[in-house]
Design a protein around this motif. Structure first.
Motif, short mmCIF file in Angstrom:
data_model
loop_
_atom_site.label_atom_id
_atom_site.label_comp_id
_atom_site.label_asym_id
_atom_site.label_seq_id
_atom_site.Cartn_x
_atom_site.Cartn_y
_atom_site.Cartn_z
N GLN A 197 -42.79 41.57 26.15
CA GLN A 197 -43.45 40.22 25.84
C GLN A 197 -42.75 39.42 25.17
O GLN A 197 -42.55 38.01 25.16
CB GLN A 197 -44.58 40.53 24.81
CG GLN A 197 -45.86 41.29 25.71
CD GLN A 197 -46.18 40.41 26.73
OE1 GLN A 197 -46.16 39.20 26.81
NE2 GLN A 197 -46.29 41.07 27.75
N LEU A 198 -41.55 39.93 24.22
CA LEU A 198 -40.43 39.08 23.81
C LEU A 198 -39.83 38.30 24.72
O LEU A 198 -39.39 37.19 24.64
CB LEU A 198 -39.63 39.82 22.74
CG LEU A 198 -39.92 40.53 21.69
CD1 LEU A 198 -38.84 41.19 21.03
CD2 LEU A 198 -40.61 39.54 20.72
N ALA A 199 -39.28 38.79 26.01
CA ALA A 199 -38.71 38.32 26.97
C ALA A 199 -39.95 37.10 27.86
O ALA A 199 -38.83 36.02 27.84
CB ALA A 199 -38.29 39.34 28.12
N TYR A 200 -40.75 37.47 27.84
CA TYR A 200 -41.76 36.38 28.32
C TYR A 200 -41.68 35.09 27.34
O TYR A 200 -41.69 33.98 27.85
CB TYR A 200 -43.05 36.94 28.40
CG TYR A 200 -43.34 37.61 29.96
CD1 TYR A 200 -43.79 36.94 30.99
CD2 TYR A 200 -43.02 39.00 30.05
CE1 TYR A 200 -44.00 37.35 32.20
CE2 TYR A 200 -43.57 39.63 31.16
CZ TYR A 200 -44.07 38.94 32.36
OH TYR A 200 -44.15 39.27 33.65
N ALA A 201 -41.54 35.07 26.13
CA ALA A 201 -41.80 34.23 25.26
C ALA A 201 -40.47 33.52 25.13
O ALA A 201 -40.56 32.18 25.08
CB ALA A 201 -42.05 35.05 23.77
N ALA A 202 -39.50 34.26 25.26
CA ALA A 202 -38.18 33.38 25.14
C ALA A 202 -38.23 32.78 26.60
O ALA A 202 -37.40 31.56 26.51
CB ALA A 202 -36.97 34.53 25.14
N GLY A 203 -38.31 33.18 27.66
CA GLY A 203 -38.40 32.51 28.96
C GLY A 203 -39.20 31.23 28.96
O GLY A 203 -38.81 30.17 29.46
N ARG A 204 -40.32 31.38 28.41
CA ARG A 204 -41.32 30.20 28.38
C ARG A 204 -40.58 29.17 27.13
O ARG A 204 -40.73 27.97 27.76
CB ARG A 204 -42.71 30.68 27.96
CG ARG A 204 -43.32 31.49 29.09
CD ARG A 204 -44.93 31.71 28.65
NE ARG A 204 -45.66 32.19 29.65
CZ ARG A 204 -45.99 33.57 29.80
NH1 ARG A 204 -45.57 34.33 28.75
NH2 ARG A 204 -46.47 34.02 30.76
N ALA A 205 -39.78 29.53 26.26
CA ALA A 205 -39.25 28.63 25.14
C ALA A 205 -38.18 27.84 26.14
O ALA A 205 -37.77 26.75 25.78
CB ALA A 205 -38.73 29.33 24.09
N GLY A 206 -37.69 28.64 27.02
CA GLY A 206 -36.50 27.92 27.77
C GLY A 206 -35.27 27.72 26.82
O GLY A 206 -34.89 28.08 25.76
N GLY A 207 -34.35 26.54 27.57
CA GLY A 207 -33.20 26.14 26.68
C GLY A 207 -32.36 27.27 26.29
O GLY A 207 -31.84 28.22 27.35
N CYS A 208 -31.83 27.49 24.99
CA CYS A 208 -31.01 28.54 24.77
C CYS A 208 -31.51 29.80 24.17
O CYS A 208 -31.01 30.58 24.06
CB CYS A 208 -30.25 28.21 23.62
SG CYS A 208 -28.75 26.85 23.95
N MET A 209 -33.03 29.68 24.09
CA MET A 209 -33.68 30.89 23.62
C MET A 209 -33.45 32.26 24.60
O MET A 209 -33.03 33.34 23.91
CB MET A 209 -34.99 30.66 23.74
CG MET A 209 -35.88 31.85 22.96
SD MET A 209 -35.40 32.02 21.02
CE MET A 209 -36.23 30.35 20.37
#
Length: 389
Positions: free
Chosen positions: A309-321
């Motif tokens: 779920q951390l990966a999904y959240a980072a992907g949705r945040a986009g940019g450098c996340m």
């Protein structure tokens, strides 16, 4: 005859790519090799495949490599350090570059290969996970092919052949479940590094084996699939498939499901990435469905696998996340392998670093932004570790 260079030639991806070259010397020839620190194996590869150029990661080992291949004729160009690995990536007449360097270290050499007009056989997840916002425009600008060479994304790519534009509805990534797939979540607090490295299906490098145990490998593949195939994160799912026979699936708009099946053998996606759109006959073991037996599936346990779920959240945040997530994970896994943090500390550290970065995330980063975010995240993990101890 296709001319290829291999980044990470002494690792799992590199050695299996060279197996393919060995089996098909009429179809592939090696132009360049880049490797880490295994001088003995690299010297053997040089003697067998006669590359024109070779690079190793450390200049301190260059004299040892020269001594190890003293009798080789003709001698390849010998280089060392990261800038020289980039030189191998862009060198000469190689048409395709296999990117098997583990981690974010593979990003700059891959960009060098793209700018030199080389097609990319992509076995390095981090190229798109961290560098997707930069890499994809470069692929379009230089008109090269980006062909997935890992099993899951190759499976999706193979299933998509012949699918019309806008025909894809959903991507389903299969996961083995890793070392602890059958372990109750309440027992994870006491697992050791040795426990985590005992993958139930196959032998891999330490970092990817830990990522499989946390399911971060699958979370990272979700981000990679988003960039490779243009799918929204809501339409990319993960399913646990312990037998690892179905390598991934796609759902089409009419609800039809297409899957790619085979024994767990990385040579197949590597071969397809190098031979696409052709199919080269091999003498490899054919899949016997009766021998494979039952194929089972289950939903991932979100409590057991918080990294997903951390990966999904980072992907949705986009940019450098995503770059921050990836770097934080690499650093946290390294600390776990050094037995400095526990297994359950890995997602805690990663989430803390991502939360700290949220306010400074750049939604449209350039390469320098991504590299800086990567460095920041690694230091942030070390800072977090210092606070824990």
């Amino acid at each position: 005859m296709k001319l290829i260079s291999i980044l990470g030639s002494t690792g799992s991806i590199g050695t299996q790519t060279l197996d393919i070259v060995r089996e098909h010397p009429d179809k592939f020839r090696v132009v360049g090799l880049a490797a880490g620190s295994n001088i003995t194996l690299l010297a053997q590869q040089i003697r067998e495949f006669s590359p024109e150029i070779v690079a190793i990661r450390s200049a301190d080992q260059l004299s040892d490599l020269k001594n190890a291949i003293a009798g080789v004729n003709p001698q390849p160009i010998l280089l060392a350090e990261m800038d020289d690995i980039c030189e191998v990536a862009r060198y000469g007449d190689a048409q395709s570059v296999v990117t098997g360097i583990v981690g974010c270290a593979g990003l700059l050499p891959t960009i060098s290969a793209i700018k030199a007009g080389k097609d990319i056989a992509l076995a390095n997840k981090e190229t798109l996970i961290a560098g997707g916002p930069v890499v994809l425009p470069l692929i379009e600008e230089y008109g090269v092919k980006l062909l997935p060479a890992d099993s899951e994304h190759s499976a999706i790519f193979q299933c998509l052949q012949g699918v019309p534009d806008k025909g894809l509805r959903r991507i389903i990534l299969t996961a083995s479940g890793g070392s602890f797939r059958d372990l109750p979540v309440e027992k994870l607090a006491s697992v050791t590094v040795a426990d985590a490295l005992k993958h139930p299906n196959w032998s891999m490098g330490q970092k990817i084996t830990i990522d499989s145990a946390t399911l971060m490998n699958k979370g990272l593949e979700v981000i990679e699939a988003h960039y490779l195939f243009g799918m929204d994160y809501d339409n990319i799912d993960i399913v646990i498939h312990p037998q690892s026979i179905i390598h991934s699936l796609i759902e089409l708009q009419d609800t039809s499901i297409l899957a790619q099946l085979g024994w767990a053998d990385m040579r197949l996606p590597l071969l397809y990435s190098l031979s696409y759109p052709d199919r080269i006959a091999t003498n490899w073991e054919q899949l016997d469905l009766v021998k494979a037996g039952d194929l089972t599936f289950r939903e991932p346990d979100h409590q057991k696998y918080p990294c997903m779920q951390l990966a999904y959240a980072a992907g949705r945040a986009g940019g450098c996340m995503p770059a921050v997530l990836n770097a934080a994970n690499e650093q946290a896994v390294a600390l776990f392998l050094e037995q400095k943090i526990g297994f359950l500390d890995i997602p805690i550290v990663i989430e803390s670093v991502c939360d700290r970065f949220e306010s400074q995330n750049n939604s449209q980063p350039n390469l320098e932004d991504i590299i800086e975010a990567d460095k920041w995240a690694r230091q942030a993990v070390l800072d977090k570790f210092s606070a824990l101890v």
